[in-house]
Write a protein that holds these residues in place. Structure first.
Motif, PDB file in Angstrom:
ATOM      1  N   GLU A  83      -6.814  -2.690  -2.847  1.00 51.28           N
ATOM      2  CA  GLU A  83      -6.884  -3.936  -2.096  1.00 51.28           C
ATOM      3  C   GLU A  83      -5.391  -4.489  -2.044  1.00 51.28           C
ATOM      4  O   GLU A  83      -4.901  -4.895  -3.077  1.00 51.28           O
ATOM      5  CB  GLU A  83      -7.809  -4.694  -2.592  1.00 51.28           C
ATOM      6  CG  GLU A  83      -7.891  -6.112  -1.649  1.00 51.28           C
ATOM      7  CD  GLU A  83      -8.361  -7.079  -2.639  1.00 51.28           C
ATOM      8  OE1 GLU A  83      -9.280  -7.855  -2.058  1.00 51.28           O
ATOM      9  OE2 GLU A  83      -8.040  -7.285  -3.679  1.00 51.28           O
ATOM     10  N   THR A 131      -3.467   3.569  -8.207  1.00 50.20           N
ATOM     11  CA  THR A 131      -3.705   3.492  -6.624  1.00 50.20           C
ATOM     12  C   THR A 131      -3.881   1.995  -6.195  1.00 50.20           C
ATOM     13  O   THR A 131      -4.893   1.277  -6.820  1.00 50.20           O
ATOM     14  CB  THR A 131      -5.003   4.266  -6.388  1.00 50.20           C
ATOM     15  OG1 THR A 131      -4.696   5.602  -6.908  1.00 50.20           O
ATOM     16  CG2 THR A 131      -5.106   4.414  -4.943  1.00 50.20           C
ATOM     17  N   VAL A 132      -3.272   1.525  -5.110  1.00 48.41           N
ATOM     18  CA  VAL A 132      -3.622   0.100  -4.570  1.00 48.41           C
ATOM     19  C   VAL A 132      -4.805   0.300  -3.922  1.00 48.41           C
ATOM     20  O   VAL A 132      -4.838   0.888  -2.652  1.00 48.41           O
ATOM     21  CB  VAL A 132      -2.353  -0.288  -3.918  1.00 48.41           C
ATOM     22  CG1 VAL A 132      -2.629  -1.736  -3.143  1.00 48.41           C
ATOM     23  CG2 VAL A 132      -1.302  -0.655  -4.814  1.00 48.41           C
ATOM     24  N   TYR A 164      -7.301  -2.950   3.297  1.00 49.12           N
ATOM     25  CA  TYR A 164      -7.506  -1.798   2.792  1.00 49.12           C
ATOM     26  C   TYR A 164      -7.196  -0.417   3.565  1.00 49.12           C
ATOM     27  O   TYR A 164      -6.974  -0.480   4.542  1.00 49.12           O
ATOM     28  CB  TYR A 164      -9.064  -1.594   2.695  1.00 49.12           C
ATOM     29  CG  TYR A 164      -9.701  -2.809   2.090  1.00 49.12           C
ATOM     30  CD1 TYR A 164      -9.784  -2.791   0.828  1.00 49.12           C
ATOM     31  CD2 TYR A 164     -10.211  -3.861   2.745  1.00 49.12           C
ATOM     32  CE1 TYR A 164     -10.734  -3.869   0.307  1.00 49.12           C
ATOM     33  CE2 TYR A 164     -10.815  -4.698   2.496  1.00 49.12           C
ATOM     34  CZ  TYR A 164     -10.896  -4.992   0.988  1.00 49.12           C
ATOM     35  OH  TYR A 164     -11.631  -6.085   0.456  1.00 49.12           O
ATOM     36  N   ARG A 165      -6.867   0.758   2.719  1.00 53.82           N
ATOM     37  CA  ARG A 165      -6.618   1.971   3.540  1.00 53.82           C
ATOM     38  C   ARG A 165      -7.930   2.567   4.250  1.00 53.82           C
ATOM     39  O   ARG A 165      -8.926   2.103   3.411  1.00 53.82           O
ATOM     40  CB  ARG A 165      -6.077   2.924   2.526  1.00 53.82           C
ATOM     41  CG  ARG A 165      -4.735   2.867   2.038  1.00 53.82           C
ATOM     42  CD  ARG A 165      -4.515   3.822   1.214  1.00 53.82           C
ATOM     43  NE  ARG A 165      -2.847   3.952   0.782  1.00 53.82           N
ATOM     44  CZ  ARG A 165      -2.015   4.728   0.842  1.00 53.82           C
ATOM     45  NH1 ARG A 165      -2.400   5.679   1.488  1.00 53.82           N
ATOM     46  NH2 ARG A 165      -0.873   4.611   0.434  1.00 53.82           N
ATOM     47  N   HIS A 170       0.866  -1.252  -0.008  1.00 53.29           N
ATOM     48  CA  HIS A 170      -0.024   0.239   0.065  1.00 53.29           C
ATOM     49  C   HIS A 170       0.793   1.102   0.100  1.00 53.29           C
ATOM     50  O   HIS A 170       0.369   2.134  -0.005  1.00 53.29           O
ATOM     51  CB  HIS A 170      -0.849   0.054   1.252  1.00 53.29           C
ATOM     52  CG  HIS A 170      -2.074  -0.849   1.095  1.00 53.29           C
ATOM     53  ND1 HIS A 170      -3.322  -0.196   0.162  1.00 53.29           N
ATOM     54  CD2 HIS A 170      -2.699  -1.774   1.481  1.00 53.29           C
ATOM     55  CE1 HIS A 170      -4.349  -1.006   0.260  1.00 53.29           C
ATOM     56  NE2 HIS A 170      -3.831  -2.156   0.954  1.00 53.29           N
ATOM     57  N   THR A 225      -2.441  -8.077  -5.441  1.00 52.00           N
ATOM     58  CA  THR A 225      -2.589  -6.634  -5.258  1.00 52.00           C
ATOM     59  C   THR A 225      -3.645  -5.909  -6.393  1.00 52.00           C
ATOM     60  O   THR A 225      -3.564  -6.346  -7.594  1.00 52.00           O
ATOM     61  CB  THR A 225      -1.091  -5.895  -5.573  1.00 52.00           C
ATOM     62  OG1 THR A 225      -0.158  -6.926  -4.815  1.00 52.00           O
ATOM     63  CG2 THR A 225      -1.081  -4.297  -5.152  1.00 52.00           C
ATOM     64  N   VAL A 260      -4.622  -0.084   8.900  1.00 54.33           N
ATOM     65  CA  VAL A 260      -5.528  -0.583   7.752  1.00 54.33           C
ATOM     66  C   VAL A 260      -6.403  -1.438   8.364  1.00 54.33           C
ATOM     67  O   VAL A 260      -6.590  -2.008   9.606  1.00 54.33           O
ATOM     68  CB  VAL A 260      -4.373  -1.351   6.894  1.00 54.33           C
ATOM     69  CG1 VAL A 260      -3.421  -0.761   6.059  1.00 54.33           C
ATOM     70  CG2 VAL A 260      -3.895  -2.647   7.675  1.00 54.33           C
TER      71      VAL A 260
END
Length: 264
Positions: free
Chosen positions: A234, A231-232, A156-157, A127, A224, A135
């Motif tokens: 997950e 943008t990541v 997740y963020r 991430h 990923t 997270v």
């Protein structure tokens, strides 16, 4: 010349593969084979342990030695993430695998727990966060009937999922279309993924949770998931019972000499 236990194990394996012993059927008790002259108690026990290590049978107290399902679940590649399945329908990835294999399913075959945790190093790296940053961890245990098939924990963020169904611990997928649909509705449409696979010996906790036979390995998955701008959204870690899946990939072969992008 093969030892007696190996000869017996090969004979029983042939009967299992021919259908003489069907999935779910209990093999004879050890004493029955001893009385039938198939070998000593230690010989029959060793043969059964070999069959268990090869994934052909499962042994447990009270149930004896039972033949396992011999047709593994298809674990689809790209096809399991088809947007038409989860964006326009309600076929989340584990259900897509069941449908492709022709096996029954229930949405409740997936249970889950959700918690706010400190990011381990592999999660933080994926991430782009500092180790220990907050997270959300959405941990699922997926079963087929009463038998677990795999675990999957998605990280997740908080700013991507706070207040969404992803952080709701209700058993089953995160509403219609599952987690990818939730991200889509929040403005994070998934675009591409990277998956890495590692075969390894399970930990004692994993062996117990997945009800693994002695000697059975697991396949660890790192997934990923990116949006189109990179943008990541997950990072997931899955632990799969190796003998319960057949990993299936169907893809167009790239040709980088004509501008095609080869996989990394």
């Amino acid at each position: 010349m093969a030892p007696k236990w190996r000869e017996l194990a090969d004979t029983l394996a042939a009967r299992i593969r021919s259908g003489e012993y069907a999935p779910g059927q209990q093999l004879p008790h050890i004493r029955e084979l001893v009385e039938a002259g198939e070998g000593s108690k230690s010989t029959v026990h060793a043969a059964y342990k070999a069959l268990e290590a090869e994934g052909l049978v499962a042994s447990s107290r009270g149930h004896g030695t039972v033949v396992r399902q011999q047709t593994p679940l298809k674990r689809l590649g790209v096809a399991r993430y088809d947007k038409a399945k989860w964006r326009d329908g309600d076929q989340v990835a584990f259900i897509a695998d069941r449908v492709a294999t022709g096996r029954a399913y229930r949405r409740g075959d997936q249970t889950q727990t959700v918690s706010l945790v400190e990011a381990p190093s592999v999660v933080a790296e994926a991430h782009g966060l500092p180790v220990g940053a907050d997270v959300y961890a959405r941990a699922r245990l997926v079963k087929e009937g009463d038998q677990p098939t795999h675990t999957l924990t998605s990280y997740y963020r908080p700013e991507h999922v706070e207040g969404t169904r992803i952080v709701d611990p209700t058993p089953g997928p995160a509403g219609r279309g599952g987690g990818f649909r939730v991200l889509y509705d929040a403005g994070y449409e998934i675009d591409h993924m990277k998956e890495q696979l590692f075969a390894r010996v399970p930990t004692s906790d994993e062996a117990k949770l997945l009800q693994l036979s002695a000697g059975e390995w697991v396949v660890e998955l790192h997934r990923t998931t990116f949006t189109a701008d990179g943008t990541v959204v997950e990072f997931a870690i899955g632990v799969h019972a190796a003998s319960r899946f057949a990993w299936e990939y169907d893809f167009k072969v790239p040709d980088s000499t004509h501008g095609g992008k080869a996989d990394q």
